[in-house]
Design a protein around this motif. Structure first.
Motif, PDB file in Angstrom:
ATOM      1  N   LEU A  72       1.138  -1.626   0.080  1.00 14.89           N
ATOM      2  CA  LEU A  72       0.199   0.203  -0.077  1.00 14.89           C
ATOM      3  C   LEU A  72       0.841   1.678   0.110  1.00 14.89           C
ATOM      4  CD1 LEU A  72      -2.652  -1.542   2.608  1.00 14.89           C
ATOM      5  CD2 LEU A  72      -3.294  -1.081  -0.240  1.00 14.89           C
ATOM      6  N   PRO A  73       2.214   1.788   0.816  1.00 16.40           N
ATOM      7  CA  PRO A  73       2.731   2.407   0.654  1.00 16.40           C
ATOM      8  C   PRO A  73       3.140   2.980  -0.480  1.00 16.40           C
ATOM      9  CG  PRO A  73       3.266   1.386   2.713  1.00 16.40           C
ATOM     10  CD  PRO A  73       2.347   0.462   1.538  1.00 16.40           C
ATOM     11  N   VAL A  74       3.809   1.622  -1.269  1.00 12.77           N
ATOM     12  CA  VAL A  74       4.658   1.983  -2.560  1.00 12.77           C
ATOM     13  C   VAL A  74       3.078   2.634  -3.256  1.00 12.77           C
ATOM     14  CG1 VAL A  74       5.483   0.918  -4.894  1.00 12.77           C
ATOM     15  CG2 VAL A  74       5.947   0.199  -2.061  1.00 12.77           C
ATOM     16  N   LEU A  75       2.304   2.138  -3.613  1.00 17.87           N
ATOM     17  CA  LEU A  75       0.854   2.569  -4.541  1.00 17.87           C
ATOM     18  C   LEU A  75       0.795   3.298  -4.113  1.00 17.87           C
ATOM     19  CD1 LEU A  75      -0.925  -0.765  -4.649  1.00 17.87           C
ATOM     20  CD2 LEU A  75       0.414  -0.110  -6.190  1.00 17.87           C
ATOM     21  N   ARG A  76       0.512   3.869  -3.248  1.00 20.40           N
ATOM     22  CA  ARG A  76       0.005   5.790  -2.245  1.00 20.40           C
ATOM     23  C   ARG A  76       0.818   6.325  -3.213  1.00 20.40           C
ATOM     24  NH1 ARG A  76      -2.409   2.831   3.000  1.00 20.40           N
ATOM     25  NH2 ARG A  76      -4.546   2.794   2.402  1.00 20.40           N
ATOM     26  N   GLU A  77       2.598   5.824  -2.598  1.00 17.09           N
ATOM     27  CA  GLU A  77       3.228   6.994  -3.327  1.00 17.09           C
ATOM     28  C   GLU A  77       3.236   6.984  -4.362  1.00 17.09           C
ATOM     29  OE1 GLU A  77       7.906   7.544  -3.043  1.00 17.09           O
ATOM     30  OE2 GLU A  77       6.779   6.811  -1.239  1.00 17.09           O
ATOM     31  N   ARG A  78       3.259   6.215  -5.207  1.00 20.44           N
ATOM     32  CA  ARG A  78       3.243   6.392  -6.536  1.00 20.44           C
ATOM     33  C   ARG A  78       2.184   6.774  -7.298  1.00 20.44           C
ATOM     34  NH1 ARG A  78       2.147   7.233 -11.137  1.00 20.44           N
ATOM     35  NH2 ARG A  78       3.272   5.681 -13.026  1.00 20.44           N
ATOM     36  N   PHE A  79       1.112   6.561  -7.094  1.00 21.88           N
ATOM     37  CA  PHE A  79      -0.210   7.011  -6.987  1.00 21.88           C
ATOM     38  C   PHE A  79      -0.621   8.576  -6.693  1.00 21.88           C
ATOM     39  CE2 PHE A  79       1.150   3.330  -8.906  1.00 21.88           C
ATOM     40  CZ  PHE A  79       0.407   3.535 -10.537  1.00 21.88           C
ATOM     41  N   ALA A  80      -0.536   9.156  -5.606  1.00 22.58           N
ATOM     42  CA  ALA A  80      -0.536   9.748  -5.048  1.00 22.58           C
ATOM     43  C   ALA A  80      -1.178  11.036  -5.391  1.00 22.58           C
ATOM     44  CB  ALA A  80       0.496  10.842  -3.652  1.00 22.58           C
ATOM     45  N   ASP A  81      -0.499  11.497  -7.293  1.00 20.13           N
ATOM     46  CA  ASP A  81      -0.807  13.078  -7.764  1.00 20.13           C
ATOM     47  C   ASP A  81      -2.116  12.709  -8.462  1.00 20.13           C
ATOM     48  OD1 ASP A  81       0.873  11.245  -9.059  1.00 20.13           O
ATOM     49  OD2 ASP A  81       1.371  12.173 -10.984  1.00 20.13           O
ATOM     50  N   GLN A  82      -1.618  11.392  -8.381  1.00 19.85           N
ATOM     51  CA  GLN A  82      -3.110  11.044  -8.933  1.00 19.85           C
ATOM     52  C   GLN A  82      -4.677  10.760  -8.442  1.00 19.85           C
ATOM     53  OE1 GLN A  82      -2.825   7.978 -12.663  1.00 19.85           O
ATOM     54  NE2 GLN A  82      -0.548   8.543 -11.988  1.00 19.85           N
ATOM     55  N   GLY A  83      -4.847  10.953  -7.129  1.00 16.21           N
ATOM     56  CA  GLY A  83      -5.708  10.780  -5.849  1.00 16.21           C
ATOM     57  C   GLY A  83      -6.656   9.587  -7.052  1.00 16.21           C
ATOM     58  N   ALA A  84      -5.420   8.279  -6.679  1.00 17.24           N
ATOM     59  CA  ALA A  84      -6.144   7.163  -6.821  1.00 17.24           C
ATOM     60  C   ALA A  84      -5.602   6.152  -5.803  1.00 17.24           C
ATOM     61  CB  ALA A  84      -4.947   6.145  -7.550  1.00 17.24           C
ATOM     62  N   THR A  85      -6.968   5.994  -5.000  1.00 16.98           N
ATOM     63  CA  THR A  85      -7.300   5.165  -3.735  1.00 16.98           C
ATOM     64  C   THR A  85      -7.314   3.514  -4.007  1.00 16.98           C
ATOM     65  OG1 THR A  85      -9.361   4.850  -3.828  1.00 16.98           O
ATOM     66  CG2 THR A  85      -8.367   7.534  -2.741  1.00 16.98           C
ATOM     67  N   PHE A  86      -6.142   3.048  -2.585  1.00 14.65           N
ATOM     68  CA  PHE A  86      -6.578   1.399  -2.917  1.00 14.65           C
ATOM     69  C   PHE A  86      -7.242   0.678  -1.575  1.00 14.65           C
ATOM     70  CE2 PHE A  86      -2.885   3.841  -5.432  1.00 14.65           C
ATOM     71  CZ  PHE A  86      -3.122   2.929  -6.423  1.00 14.65           C
ATOM     72  N   ALA A  87      -7.427  -0.171  -1.462  1.00 12.00           N
ATOM     73  CA  ALA A  87      -7.942  -1.541  -1.044  1.00 12.00           C
ATOM     74  C   ALA A  87      -7.140  -3.255  -1.668  1.00 12.00           C
ATOM     75  CB  ALA A  87      -9.452  -1.088  -0.518  1.00 12.00           C
ATOM     76  N   ILE A  88      -6.984  -3.821  -0.791  1.00  7.59           N
ATOM     77  CA  ILE A  88      -6.875  -5.438  -1.284  1.00  7.59           C
ATOM     78  C   ILE A  88      -8.032  -6.067  -0.463  1.00  7.59           C
ATOM     79  CG2 ILE A  88      -5.110  -6.688  -0.829  1.00  7.59           C
ATOM     80  CD1 ILE A  88      -3.034  -4.599  -0.280  1.00  7.59           C
ATOM     81  N   LYS A  89      -8.108  -7.304  -0.452  1.00  5.99           N
ATOM     82  CA  LYS A  89      -9.087  -7.556  -0.303  1.00  5.99           C
ATOM     83  C   LYS A  89      -8.793  -8.756   0.725  1.00  5.99           C
ATOM     84  CE  LYS A  89     -12.813 -12.024  -1.521  1.00  5.99           C
ATOM     85  NZ  LYS A  89     -12.352 -12.295  -2.842  1.00  5.99           N
ATOM     86  N   GLY A  90      -9.457  -8.543   1.965  1.00  2.00           N
ATOM     87  CA  GLY A  90      -9.766  -9.356   3.490  1.00  2.00           C
ATOM     88  C   GLY A  90      -8.040  -8.151   4.327  1.00  2.00           C
ATOM     89  N   VAL A  91      -8.001  -7.280   4.164  1.00  4.44           N
ATOM     90  CA  VAL A  91      -6.723  -6.643   4.755  1.00  4.44           C
ATOM     91  C   VAL A  91      -7.577  -4.718   4.866  1.00  4.44           C
ATOM     92  CG1 VAL A  91      -4.814  -4.981   4.300  1.00  4.44           C
ATOM     93  CG2 VAL A  91      -4.434  -6.719   3.156  1.00  4.44           C
TER      94      VAL A  91
END
Length: 87
Positions: free
Chosen positions: A64-83
């Motif tokens: 999650l930190p890698v994805l959030r940092e990489r896509f922060a400027d695009q306003g993307a959000t992330f969720a992982i099933k079961g987390v």
């Protein structure tokens, strides 16, 4: 699927392939994109990652930190099933 979501999904796939998947594959794990909708990306852990007792820590510290940092400027959000979403 909107064009922006399709492009985001392709970019996330590239990030998974280059930075995250190789680390998960070391322990016979994997991750895939389940859905991209309105800038929200849902992911699912596969193989050994799906049943690993350390998956919460791994996802909270690596995926999650890698994805959030990489896509922060695009306003993307992330969720992982079961987390939990708060990670």
């Amino acid at each position: 699927m909107q064009r922006a979501d399709l492009e985001l999904g392709l970019e996330v796939q590239r990030a998974l392939n280059s930075r995250i998947r190789p680390l998960l594959n070391v322990d016979a794990g994997d991750i895939e994109i389940v859905e991209v909708r309105d800038g929200h990306v849902r992911l699912e852990l596969l193989a050994s990652c799906s049943r690993c007792q350390l998956k919460l820590g791994c996802q909270a510290e690596m995926v999650l930190p890698v994805l959030r940092e990489r896509f922060a400027d695009q306003g993307a959000t992330f969720a992982i099933k079961g987390v939990p979403d708060h990670l």
